[in-house]
Design a protein around this motif. Structure first.
Motif, PDB file in Angstrom:
ATOM      1  N   ALA A   1       0.828  -1.213   0.000  1.00  0.00           N
ATOM      2  CA  ALA A   1       0.000   0.000   0.000  1.00  0.00           C
ATOM      3  C   ALA A   1       0.861   1.262   0.000  1.00  0.00           C
ATOM      4  CB  ALA A   1      -0.914  -0.023   1.221  1.00  0.00           C
TER       5      ALA A   1
ATOM      6  N   GLY B   1       2.592   6.277  -4.423  1.00  0.00           N
ATOM      7  CA  GLY B   1       1.264   6.882  -4.294  1.00  0.00           C
ATOM      8  C   GLY B   1       1.180   7.750  -3.044  1.00  0.00           C
TER       9      GLY B   1
ATOM     10  N   TYR C   1       5.114   1.969 -13.245  1.00  0.00           N
ATOM     11  CA  TYR C   1       5.555   2.358 -11.900  1.00  0.00           C
ATOM     12  C   TYR C   1       7.083   2.237 -11.822  1.00  0.00           C
ATOM     13  CZ  TYR C   1       4.477   2.381  -6.764  1.00  0.00           C
ATOM     14  OH  TYR C   1       4.322   2.666  -5.432  1.00  0.00           O
TER      15      TYR C   1
ATOM     16  N   ALA D   1      -5.818  -5.218  -7.722  1.00  0.00           N
ATOM     17  CA  ALA D   1      -4.626  -5.511  -8.516  1.00  0.00           C
ATOM     18  C   ALA D   1      -4.173  -6.952  -8.243  1.00  0.00           C
ATOM     19  CB  ALA D   1      -3.521  -4.522  -8.201  1.00  0.00           C
TER      20      ALA D   1
HETATM   21  N1  PFF Z   1      -0.292   1.336  -3.347  1.00  0.00           N
HETATM   22  C1  PFF Z   1       0.822   1.703  -4.149  1.00  0.00           C
HETATM   23  C2  PFF Z   1       1.163   3.158  -3.925  1.00  0.00           C
HETATM   24  O1  PFF Z   1       0.363   3.875  -3.328  1.00  0.00           O
HETATM   25  O2  PFF Z   1       2.209   3.586  -4.395  1.00  0.00           O
HETATM   26  C3  PFF Z   1       0.569   1.459  -5.595  1.00  0.00           C
HETATM   27  C4  PFF Z   1       0.147   0.088  -5.937  1.00  0.00           C
HETATM   28  C5  PFF Z   1       0.871  -0.995  -5.478  1.00  0.00           C
HETATM   29  C6  PFF Z   1      -0.940  -0.112  -6.727  1.00  0.00           C
HETATM   30  C7  PFF Z   1       0.496  -2.282  -5.806  1.00  0.00           C
HETATM   31  C8  PFF Z   1      -1.330  -1.367  -7.064  1.00  0.00           C
HETATM   32  C9  PFF Z   1      -0.609  -2.439  -6.614  1.00  0.00           C
HETATM   33  F1  PFF Z   1      -0.962  -3.619  -6.949  1.00  0.00           F
END
Ligand code: PFF
Length: 454
Positions: free
Chosen positions: A27, A31, A109, A236
């Motif tokens: 998480a 982001g 990413y 995801a």
């Molecule tokens: N939650 C991660 C962030 O906030 O950077 C982004 C993310 C990670 C999105 C893993 C989706 C995922 F499967």
């Protein structure tokens, strides 16, 4: 395919802290540290934070519980879990949407994650007149457009991710996230202390905590919803496959609550690292995605001990990104190895080779004249297309279907038992959770989906 899944032995997380570290590691990522501050900056500071918190509670937490339970009961990757639970029906394609999301998110990413490695290296030539700390704007424009160098960093980042995932769930993912998450928190606290003790920092702190509701529009709310969604790594296949490594006696409600709380704490700490410093140095808090790669380096340059803090900052950023990319790759290779009955190692090599096909063009999207997709595919760069495809279509649609699966579909039969471990724990939380999951979360996710596609 569905008959013997319950009896097969499966890797499980070794401890409660291990589960929380792994899911929170997923998480907490770019982001929270990169996107949250600039979104808050553009959307009324803490007004955005408050709205985000509300959505975290009424959208994020129920959706996360839904995914966790499907994974724990289905005991497999996202695709196979849905197949196991429904006798191989079409619901499994909902799982596939999640796996594809992880695959595509990993591809773009890793571009931004690769940049963090480039910046770590550059902190060692802190005073170079052409480097990012002396010429932030020019350097970032030139570096991100330079083609091979960011691609190289991206590939290194992808290989790091593969290395951890290759070691397995307990020895790789759990062990790595268990030390990285506390270290990340510690580094953040050190930088926050530096930032809030700068002259004039108070204005930044009050920007973050004094809500300015005049900046709140319908777009603010939709952005906050999208952010709550992305930042919890929902839809995801990640929470789902991690759920499949959770023992049936573990309390998923407290794990979900801990992840939601830690993700929020980190977003707030990110704000506390960045805004006091931007205010202190007269940089606009609304400078958008460039905040971290342009505004911050110029601040580090002028700050006492800046080189040291820059190094800490970019290390923490890359660790946050790594614990997220690990989860994306696990969601993908979990499927590839289980579905095609091949070893994890082979699955990893095949998957990262496939990721590279999208990842390299994503990084090259920042070149001066990038390749654009044909107009019937949106006419954007590869980076922009992957971002749009996942954030606006695949993830909201996958989340909506997962929530419906549990609230109204086949999952409603066992959801209560899964959440309460057969009626033994947290029974009073179940009713409000069920209410949100049936009536509130799907409506909100549907709104995100419609807004995102239009
Ligand atoms: N939650 C991660 C962030 O906030 O950077 C982004 C993310 C990670 C999105 C893993 C989706 C995922 F499967």
């Amino acid at each position: 395919m569905a008959h013997d899944y319950k009896s097969k032995p499966r890797d499980t997380f070794g401890s409660k802290f291990g589960i929380i570290a792994a899911v929170a590691g997923s998480a907490i990522g770019l982001g929270n540290i990169w996107k949250f501050p600039y979104m808050a900056g553009a959307n009324g500071g803490s007004a955005f934070l408050l709205i985000y918190l509300v959505f975290l509670l009424i959208l994020g937490v129920p959706a996360m519980m839904a995914e966790f339970t499907v994974g724990r009961k289905g005991r497999a990757n996202a695709f196979t879990s849905f197949a196991n639970l429904t006798g191989g029906s079409a619901w499994k394609w909902v799982g596939m949407m999640g796996i594809l999301s992880s695959f595509f998110i990993f591809s773009f990413y890793s571009t931004v994650a690769g940049w963090t490695l480039g910046y770590i290296v550059r902190t060692f030539t802190f005073t170079d007149p052409t480097g990012p700390f002396v010429q932030p704007e020019g350097y970032f424009a030139q570096f991100s457009a330079s083609g091979w160098l960011p691609v190289l960093y991206q590939i290194i980042f992808i290989l790091f991710t593969a290395l951890v995932v290759k070691l397995g769930v307990t020895k790789g993912i759990e062990r790595t996230t268990k030390w990285m998450m506390p270290v990340l928190l510690l580094l953040m606290v050190i930088i926050v202390i530096r930032s809030v003790t700068l002259p004039g920092a108070a204005a930044g702190v009050s920007f973050l905590f004094k809500p300015d509701f005049s900046k709140v529009t319908i777009d603010t709310c939709l952005n906050a919803m999208g952010q709550a969604f992305f930042s919890l790594s929902l839809a995801a296949g990640v929470v789902l496959i991690y759920g499949s490594y959770v023992k049936s006696t573990d309390n998923m409600m407290t794990s979900t609550a801990s992840v939601a709380i830690s993700s929020t704490v980190v977003a707030v700490l990110a704000g506390l690292m960045i805004f006091p410093a931007t205010f202190s140095f007269g940089v606009a808090p609304t400078s958008g995605p460039n905040l971290i790669y342009v505004a911050l380096p110029s601040i580090f340059r002028n700050m006492v001990g800046g080189q040291f803090f820059a190094l800490l900052f970019f290390i923490l950023l890359s660790m946050a990104a790594l614990t997220s990319t690990i989860s994306m790759l696990e969601a993908v290779i979990g499927f590839v190895s289980e579905h095609f009955h091949i070893s994890r190692s082979t699955a990893i090599w095949l998957s990262i080779a496939a990721v590279a096909i999208f990842a390299i063009p994503a990084t090259l999207s920042f070149m001066p004249e990038p390749m654009l997709l044909p107009s019937w595919l949106g006419g954007k760069t590869v980076f922009g297309t992957l971002d749009f495809l996942t954030s606006n279509i695949l993830m909201p649609a996958g989340c909506l279907l997962t929530v419906l699966f549990v609230g109204w579909g086949p999952g409603r039969k066992w959801f209560r038992d899964e959440v309460t471990n057969g009626g033994t724990i947290g029974r009073r939380w179940y009713k409000p959770l069920e209410f949100l999951l049936k009536w509130v979360t799907p409506v909100l996710v549907a709104v995100i989906l419609v807004w995102g596609v239009l």
